[in-house]
Scaffold this active site. Structure first.
Site, short mmCIF file in Angstrom:
data_model
loop_
_atom_site.label_atom_id
_atom_site.label_comp_id
_atom_site.label_asym_id
_atom_site.label_seq_id
_atom_site.Cartn_x
_atom_site.Cartn_y
_atom_site.Cartn_z
N ASP A 491 0.80 -1.23 0.00
CA ASP A 491 0.00 0.00 0.00
C ASP A 491 0.83 1.27 0.00
O ASP A 491 0.32 2.35 -0.28
CB ASP A 491 -0.85 0.05 1.27
CG ASP A 491 -2.20 -0.58 1.09
OD1 ASP A 491 -2.68 -0.60 -0.05
OD2 ASP A 491 -2.77 -1.04 2.09
C1 GLC Z 1 -0.97 2.56 5.84
C2 GLC Z 1 -0.42 1.28 6.43
C3 GLC Z 1 -0.72 0.12 5.60
C4 GLC Z 1 -2.17 0.13 5.35
C5 GLC Z 1 -2.64 1.46 4.77
C6 GLC Z 1 -4.10 1.51 4.53
O1 GLC Z 1 -0.38 2.81 4.64
O2 GLC Z 1 0.95 1.37 6.56
O3 GLC Z 1 -0.30 -1.06 6.25
O4 GLC Z 1 -2.43 -0.89 4.47
O5 GLC Z 1 -2.30 2.48 5.62
O6 GLC Z 1 -4.77 2.19 5.52
C1 GLC Z 2 -1.95 -3.84 5.26
C2 GLC Z 2 -3.12 -3.90 4.33
C3 GLC Z 2 -2.86 -4.83 3.16
C4 GLC Z 2 -1.56 -4.48 2.50
C5 GLC Z 2 -0.44 -4.45 3.50
C6 GLC Z 2 0.85 -3.98 2.90
O1 GLC Z 2 -1.81 -5.06 5.93
O2 GLC Z 2 -4.26 -4.32 5.01
O3 GLC Z 2 -3.90 -4.75 2.23
O4 GLC Z 2 -1.32 -5.40 1.48
O5 GLC Z 2 -0.76 -3.57 4.56
O6 GLC Z 2 0.81 -2.64 2.59
#
Ligand code: GLC
Ligand code: GLC
Length: 822
Positions: A491
């Site tokens: 993400d």
């Molecule tokens: C932030 C977190 C990530 C999550 C994203 C969505 O980027 O680091 O883990 O998936 O928020 O809220």
């Molecule tokens: C968080 C989010 C997932 C994503 C991950 C890496 O766990 O829930 O969707 O793939 O972060 O960013």
């Protein structure tokens, strides 16, 4: 307070399927989930946490202050007061926090039992949600261990939320004038907003005749006082307050006299109810309570509570019996047989919405998250997995892209986060594949599903899957690799955002259109993996030309990865918007990333030319740490505008090179694909919660469930976990250990058995219900190999190959697997 042993704060009681916590002041609140379908609650080892009905944002029943002080309040409390001495304490330690003579918390499957003793008075509270009910039971048993009679007063406590949890903590000008309750007998009804629009309310009932009650927090606490020393408890006298606006709570006063050695019980029920629109009121402005009265009457009976508790235990016993293992390693046995499957239920139910790190407000059901959660859940209740798959598919947009998240109560895509995370559509293919392999039910492909929940747009699920591929194929970049869009699995790799404003969220910031050429090697790998599944599915439903097409697409994409996605010693991560490499030895920081190594090997890219082993050796060399495998190396020490959120985290945390556990099982699986069982298992143990229990003082999160991340070596708090419970690690770890290391893997054509284990294991056993038959599988490894099946016998008869047929005959079949060199 008993000293903890070494780094531990408790122990596993495997026979009872419980984790037993021996001191209340754990490093972080150690929680459990109550509820299995509609009503959910989180409860910490001191009774902290909150409850909600289906949707942690829109149907929040009680409040919780995430970063409040003191930590972990409020919760489900019972104060106990000695009427003679005036001393009082919390039956679950909080919120009074007096040092107990005895303390024990047992987190079990769907229940939590907290026992304390103060001044010779022992109390034990059992919390659980009965199957099929929208209420939680707190069953309090109180025992006088003194040699003289005891006169006691109990004060229960919950703090109500005004339903929409976000509004509840922001819109005070309105909310502080809303609260309304009714009290009838021993039951308190929270009915804020129960007017023309809301038809739901909460109730807080008690089995005992009450000596008083309170519904106003101000009256209960007293002016400027706290939960630690409420005036009502200090003085031993409820105020019978009826709240009007301000802060609604529920509290009962129950007086008890206990002879020496005597025990008494009180049952408290906290529940949620809805009334049909035309039956809302029994008198003007009075809630129609006819349904709820019956429920209260039923569940305040101890015999009914016993029965419901027994049913809950049987429910879990049945669910877990579908998959049980017996290996030489106690951590594997404990995690697979109990906790890992249990965590898979929580992630299936709640996706990433509500935990002690997810507020229940910002993230609902994640598209990629829930599709992956299904991988670890589908064997337990395939019908629910099926329903979830169809719900997810209904949030796909007509062009094949997907809403990144949806809200559980409306099942509608969340417009704010929107779509454009280009990996999303492909995860749907993997969950459907897992469902079919588990069940053999191809009819799911014919289910008619709308796009974006819009009537009139329905198409068979199979078409949705095709659109998933089409979406990617219509968005290829300069190297023929998939465009990353807003981000892929990671993400925080936002290669098109270029944000300079601290007030902008990376998740919602728009992608700049001038640099939209960033490509993802990870998505390419995922595409290959998914296309192979699609080909396998198409083949089996007689769509031969589709099968060929997807095989061809997989080959072509794999070739492009080999050509443009290989960095010499490992797979590249991406190309940024300017066509520069990400995750390459040419980079100053972030030279190698874990995700493409895992996904590309899983997709079989480079199996023939030795790239897979090379890539995995690089993972071992650069990314593996004693606490697990980190996301990339080295961590970014500064913000790179072309990379996005990743560089906003301090080195070693979250997506900036923490041990982001979700990805570790991919490497475990990859290692089994190249046959290295010792290494796969070594990785398994590095992040295994039960193994890490011994270093709880460093790990700090619950030792019975996976956490999303463990701080990486570049972080000051190296080895410390965060964000426990709601993580894709749960499903992927279960898949890695059971399907790839133990190697008992649902396949389209039966149950495939292909273990890849530590070479010093003499063997192991797996019991698996699969498509309506029971398989008792015994694996013998007399030659002490990691991998290799010499011969399989089914019910004494040798079979060809290593796929055991799906008998679907309700019977037990004995499978003997002989490992060794052929
Ligand atoms: C932030 C977190 C990530 C999550 C994203 C969505 O980027 O680091 O883990 O998936 O928020 O809220
Ligand atoms: C968080 C989010 C997932 C994503 C991950 C890496 O766990 O829930 O969707 O793939 O972060 O960013």
């Amino acid at each position: 307070m008993p000293e903890s042993e070494g780094g531990k704060y408790g122990y596993f009681d495997d026979a009872r399927r419980e984790y037993v916590i021996l001191r209340p002041d754990t490093p972080t609140p150690w929680i459990n989930y109550l509820g299995q379908e509609d009503y959910f609650a989180m409860i910490s080892n001191t009774g902290g946490g909150y409850s909600f009905y289906r949707d942690a944002r829109f149907r929040r029943i009680t409040r919780y202050r995430y970063h409040g002080v003191p930590l972990d309040q409020p919760g489900r409390y019972v104060y106990v007061r000695d009427a003679e001495s005036g001393q009082y304490w919390g039956a679950t330690w909080q919120p009074v926090k007096r040092p107990p003579e005895f303390y024990e918390c047992r987190h079990g499957l769907g229940y939590t039992i907290i026992t304390t003793r103060y001044s010779g008075i022992e109390s034990q509270v059992t919390y659980f949600v009965p199957l099929g009910q929208t209420l939680e039971v707190w069953r309090l048993k109180i025992t006088n261990r003194r040699d003289r009679p005891a006169k006691l007063q109990l004060f229960s406590y919950v703090e109500f939320c005004l339903w929409d949890a976000l509004d509840d903590m922001t819109n005070f000008q309105r909310n502080l004038s809303l609260a309304e309750v009714e009290v009838e007998g021993s039951a308190i009804y929270h009915k804020t907003g129960y007017r023309e629009r809301r038809n739901h309310f909460a109730f807080f009932a008690c089995s005992e005749r009450i000596a008083g009650f309170d519904t106003s927090r101000d009256e209960f606490l007293g002016s400027y006082k706290s939960l630690e020393n409420p005036i009502v408890v200090e003085e031993g006298r409820s105020r019978n307050s009826i709240v009007s606006g301000w802060y609604p709570i529920g509290s009962h006063q129950v007086n008890l006299e206990l002879a020496p050695g005597e025990s008494r019980e009180a049952i408290f029920l906290l529940g949620y109810a809805e009334n049909p629109q035309d039956e809302k009121f029994e008198a003007p402005n009075k809630i129609n309570k006819s349904r709820v009265r019956k429920v209260i009457e039923e569940f305040t009976r101890p015999s009914r509570v016993d029965e419901a508790f027994e049913q809950l235990k049987q429910y879990w016993g049945r669910l877990l019996s579908i998959l049980q293992v017996e290996t030489p390693d106690e951590h594997v046995n404990r995690m697979v047989n109990i906790w890992n499957q249990y965590q898979c239920m929580a992630t299936f139910n709640l996706s990433r919405s509500a935990s002690f790190y997810e507020s229940g407000i910002s993230r609902g059901i994640g598209f990629r998250d829930s599709n992956q959660d299904i991988l670890g859940f589908v064997h337990m209740i395939p019908e629910r997995a099926r329903e979830r798959i169809l719900d997810l598919a209904a949030t796909q947009l007509p062009d094949g892209s997907c809403y990144h998240q949806y809200q559980p109560i409306t099942k509608r895509g969340n417009k704010e986060i929107g779509s454009g995370f280009n990996d999303d559509p492909l995860w749907l293919v993997l969950s459907v594949a897992a469902y079919i392999k588990e069940t053999g039910d191809y009819s799911i492909l014919d289910e008619i599903v709308p796009y974006d929940n819009t009537p009139g747009t329905e198409e068979p699920l199979y078409k949705h899957l095709e659109k998933s591929f089409q979406y990617i194929l219509e968005r290829l970049g300069p190297h023929g690799l998939p465009l990353i869009g807003h981000a892929d699995w990671n993400d925080c790799l936002n290669l098109n955002v270029f944000s300079t404003s601290p007030d902008e969220s990376f998740q919602t910031a728009p992608d700049r259109t001038d640099g939209k050429t960033a490509e993802s090697v990870f998505i390419a790998g995922l595409f290959v993996l998914a296309a192979k599944e699609m080909a396998a599915i198409a083949e089996r439903i007689g769509r031969k030309s589709d099968a060929e097409k997807y095989r061809r697409l997989a080959d072509e994409m794999a070739k492009r990865v080999l050509e443009h996605g290989w960095d010499g010693e490992w797979f590249l991560r991406a190309y940024d918007a300017f066509g520069r490499k990400v995750g390459s030895r040419e980079c100053e920081e972030g030279k190698i990333f874990i995700e493409p190594q895992g996904i590309c090997v899983m997709a079989g890219i480079g199996l023939d030319n030795g790239y897979t082993v090379k890539a995995l050796d690089s993972v071992y060399k650069y990314l593996a740490t004693p606490h697990g495998i980190k996301l990339h190396h080295p961590a970014y020490t500064r913000y790179y505008i072309n990379l996005g959120e990743i560089g906003t985290y301090p080195p070693g945390y979250k997506e900036n090179a923490s041990i982001f556990c979700h990805t570790n099982p991919w490497i475990m699986i990859a290692e089994t694909i190249v046959g290295r069982g010792d290494r796969a298992f070594d990785y398994y143990k590095r992040i295994c919660p039960s193994v890490r229990e011994a270093i709880s003082h460093i790990h700090r999160c619950e030792p019975y469930v996976y956490a999303q991340m463990i701080a990486g070596p570049e972080a000051p708090r190296y080895g410390e976990a965060k964000n426990s419970w709601l993580t894709g690690t749960a499903a992927w770890s279960l898949v890695a250990i059971t399907q790839w290391i133990l190697g008992v893997r649902p396949h389209y054509d039966g149950l495939l058995i292909d273990p890849c284990i530590p070479s010093d294991w003499p063997g192991f056993k797996v019991t698996r219900w699969f498509r309506g038959a029971k398989y008792v599988i015994e694996v013998r490894n007399e030659e002490r190999v990691c991998k290799g099946v010499k011969q399989i016998y089914v019910d004494g008869v040798p079979i060809e190959g290593n796929i055991v047929p799906a008998f679907s005959d309700g019977r037990t079949h004995h499978v003997l697997v002989i490992m060794g060199r052929k």
